[in-house]
Write a protein that holds these residues in place. Structure first.
Motif, short mmCIF file in Angstrom:
data_model
loop_
_atom_site.label_atom_id
_atom_site.label_comp_id
_atom_site.label_asym_id
_atom_site.label_seq_id
_atom_site.Cartn_x
_atom_site.Cartn_y
_atom_site.Cartn_z
N ILE A 175 0.58 -5.13 -2.95
CA ILE A 175 0.36 -3.85 -3.81
C ILE A 175 -1.37 -3.68 -4.08
N ASN A 176 -1.39 -2.40 -3.93
CA ASN A 176 -2.98 -2.22 -4.01
C ASN A 176 -3.76 -1.82 -5.32
N VAL A 222 -2.95 1.55 -9.76
CA VAL A 222 -2.23 0.93 -8.62
C VAL A 222 -2.40 2.18 -7.61
N VAL A 223 -2.79 2.12 -6.52
CA VAL A 223 -2.96 2.93 -5.43
C VAL A 223 -2.33 2.77 -4.10
N LEU A 255 11.63 8.96 1.01
CA LEU A 255 11.38 8.67 -0.59
C LEU A 255 10.62 7.33 -1.00
N ALA A 256 11.13 6.26 -0.21
CA ALA A 256 10.70 5.13 -0.40
C ALA A 256 9.35 4.82 -0.08
N ILE A 257 9.07 5.48 1.00
CA ILE A 257 7.72 5.45 1.51
C ILE A 257 6.64 6.25 0.39
N SER A 258 7.26 7.38 -0.02
CA SER A 258 6.31 8.00 -0.87
C SER A 258 6.25 7.33 -2.32
N LEU A 297 6.41 4.07 -3.02
CA LEU A 297 5.59 3.16 -2.97
C LEU A 297 4.28 3.03 -2.54
N GLY A 298 3.77 4.31 -1.96
CA GLY A 298 2.64 4.39 -1.43
C GLY A 298 2.44 3.77 -0.30
#
Length: 541
Positions: free
Chosen positions: A187-188, A264-265, A302-305, A307-308
């Motif tokens: 996580i960034n 968080v990015v 949606l999951a990709i979006s 969680l970035g």
């Protein structure tokens, strides 16, 4: 379907493209191995390779990669953020299809032995392959890392499971293991390494020690900094997705970051991820935000979006989700993926499968599909705004029945083939006859279980189908009539497949129990279909 094992070796090199490519090529060139992903980390100076194949193929592929690494990587000059103690630092084997954890343990031992004897290096076993509790956890084996390895190898408690106990400076040591799916998830944060590590200590199971445990079970985590991206990460391994989900870790890190006023990015999945884990992320945000998302690929997006996952590089589902990545390696449901024309021709061929059971599952799935279509054509349209909430609740249920029925098209054929294989077993001796009879019973029970599932999955659609029939788009009334009949005939066809096999069961009490259960399911379908058809007829009048 062929046996499939996943192998995910981690090599201590992430900055030399020629070395990274040479290792990748050695895997690609190994017969029976399919390289799915190469995840390069510059700051960590580490590359994770993911490939699949049958058990013997992945062992050969891993050994070929290790041989290349032995020539090209020198641990005595290695520097990087990631904990490590060897050139091939870790090499786990994971069951993917038609394999078990025992198969992976066997692979781990065979590979560990080959690696040790071929390269004369120390090898430790971890995870399910470990020979003692102290060696099950990778951090325990790797404690002290490369710099402490000369001392560790002399400790009687830490002698390698395979290979030499002499320190090989260019190689170090390798941990070889067997495990279930592990998600390497980062996580960034726009923060310092220390701030990221503070959050990691809060969330990881080990926490700060025995007296100050972290919040999430089955999570290993540290904080580090990525110079090439100018950001820090909470770098974690989720070791049991049944205990802690990806979204739970992400939300907990976001909560701590907010308290520290840190942004968080996005986040990053290293290697591959099971589809189920991605869909769980989507479902969490669908429920939390009261979204209406039906299609599987839409859920993945949606999951990709949320969680970035595209933040540090494109997340391609076809390459990053394991079920999609191996889809061309013997499809999971070959009948379900045939064209309509090919399927019809396969039914007409001179073979007992696919037969009535597969066709019943297909017809039932089409019935649920028609109900889903009618619901979709009643949702999001101005003239049907008054029933939008009803459709939001009803459509997912009939869609789920449709999706659950599709794999049963193949399972019915597979179940019958199990019985047919048992018939071919030898029956010369009493022992052979006993084994044959036992296998035949297993096949019959399996051949009965699948159509019973078809009946159950079909019947799950009735309640929502009724809601759609009562208030859905009037232009779809005939489609719903066909849909209801298809669901009913799917249940009836499945019942016939049970009935024809019941006489082969000699246990009368079991036979009567199965028969009673199936007749009850049939009555449910008949009553529900009749009710829906009456509703539709009245709406047409």
């Amino acid at each position: 379907m062929s046996k499939l094992i996943e192998c995910v070796p981690n090599f201590s090199e992430g900055r030399k493209p020629d070395v990274i490519e040479a290792i990748a090529k050695s895997i690609k060139d190994s017969d029976g191995c399919h390289l799915l992903d190469v995840d390069v980390g510059e700051s960590t100076n580490r590359t994770v390779y993911t490939f699949v194949g049958n058990p013997s193929s992945v062992i050969k592929g891993a050994l070929n990669a290790a041989k290349v690494a032995f020539k090209l990587i020198d641990m005595s000059t290695h520097k990087g953020e990631h904990p490590r103690f060897g050139a091939m630092d870790v090499c786990p084997f994971i069951a993917v299809r038609d394999t078990t954890i025992d198969d992976c343990i066997e692979c781990a031992n065979q590979f560990a032995n080959l690696l040790a004897t071929t390269l004369d290096v120390p090898v430790y076993l971890y995870g399910a392959a470990a020979r003692s509790d102290e060696r099950k956890l990778l951090p325990n084996i790797r404690s002290g890392e490369y710099k402490n390895l000369p001392k560790k190898l002399k400790d009687p408690l830490w002698l390698p499971d395979y290979g030499t106990s002499e320190f090989v400076s260019s190689w170090g040591a390798t941990a070889v293991g067997a495990r279930n799916f592990l998600i390497a998830y980062n996580i960034n944060l726009i923060s310092t390494k220390e701030q990221a590590h503070k959050i990691a200590l809060n969330v990881r199971e080990k926490g700060r020690g025995p007296t100050q445990r972290g919040r999430l079970k089955n999570v290993q985590a540290i904080g580090w900094y990525l110079d090439e991206h100018n950001l820090a990460q909470v770098s974690a391994n989720l070791t049991d997705l049944g205990v802690t989900k990806i979204y739970q870790l992400y939300e907990e890190v976001c909560k701590d970051a907010k308290e520290l006023n840190l942004p968080v990015v996005g986040s990053q999945i290293v290697g591959l991820v099971p589809l189920k884990a991605v869909l769980e992320v989507a479902q969490f945000y669908i429920d939390q935000e009261k979204l209406f998302v039906l299609d599987e690929m839409s859920k993945v997006k949606l999951a990709i979006s949320r969680l970035g996952l595209d933040s540090l590089g494109k997340f391609e589902p076809s390459k990053k989700i394991i079920e999609y990545a191996v889809a061309d390696e013997n499809r999971d449901f070959p009948l379900g993926t045939l064209s309509v024309q090919s399927f019809v021709k396969s039914v007409a061929s001179r073979t007992p499968t696919p037969g009535g059971g597969s066709v019943s599952a297909l017809v039932a799935s089409l019935g649920a599909a028609l109900c889903t279509m009618a619901g979709q054509l009643s949702y999001g349209k101005k003239q049907w705004e008054s029933v939008e909430e009803t459709m939001r609740k009803s459509i997912p249920s009939v869609h789920e029945s449709m999706m659950d029925l599709i794999p049963l098209i193949d399972l019915d054929a597979t179940a019958f083939n199990t019985y047919m294989d048992a018939l071919k077993m030898p029956k010369e001796t009493d022992d052979q006859k006993a084994k044959r009879n036992e296998k035949m019973l297993q096949g019959i029970l399996q051949a009965i279980e699948v159509p019973m599932q078809v009946m159950s999955k079909s019947n799950q659609a009735w309640s929502s189908a009724k809601e759609i029939a009562q208030s859905g788009n009037k232009a779809c009334l005939s489609d719903l009539q066909v849909g209801a009949r298809c669901l009913e005939i799917g249940v009836w066809g499945a019942l016939q497949n049970v009935v024809i096999n019941l006489p082969k069961i000699t246990d009368e009490s079991l036979k009567n129990k199965i028969e009673a259960e199936c007749m009850a399911k049939m009555k449910t379908a008949e009553d529900a279909c009749k009710e829906i058809l009456e509703i539709l007829l009245n709406r047409k009048a």
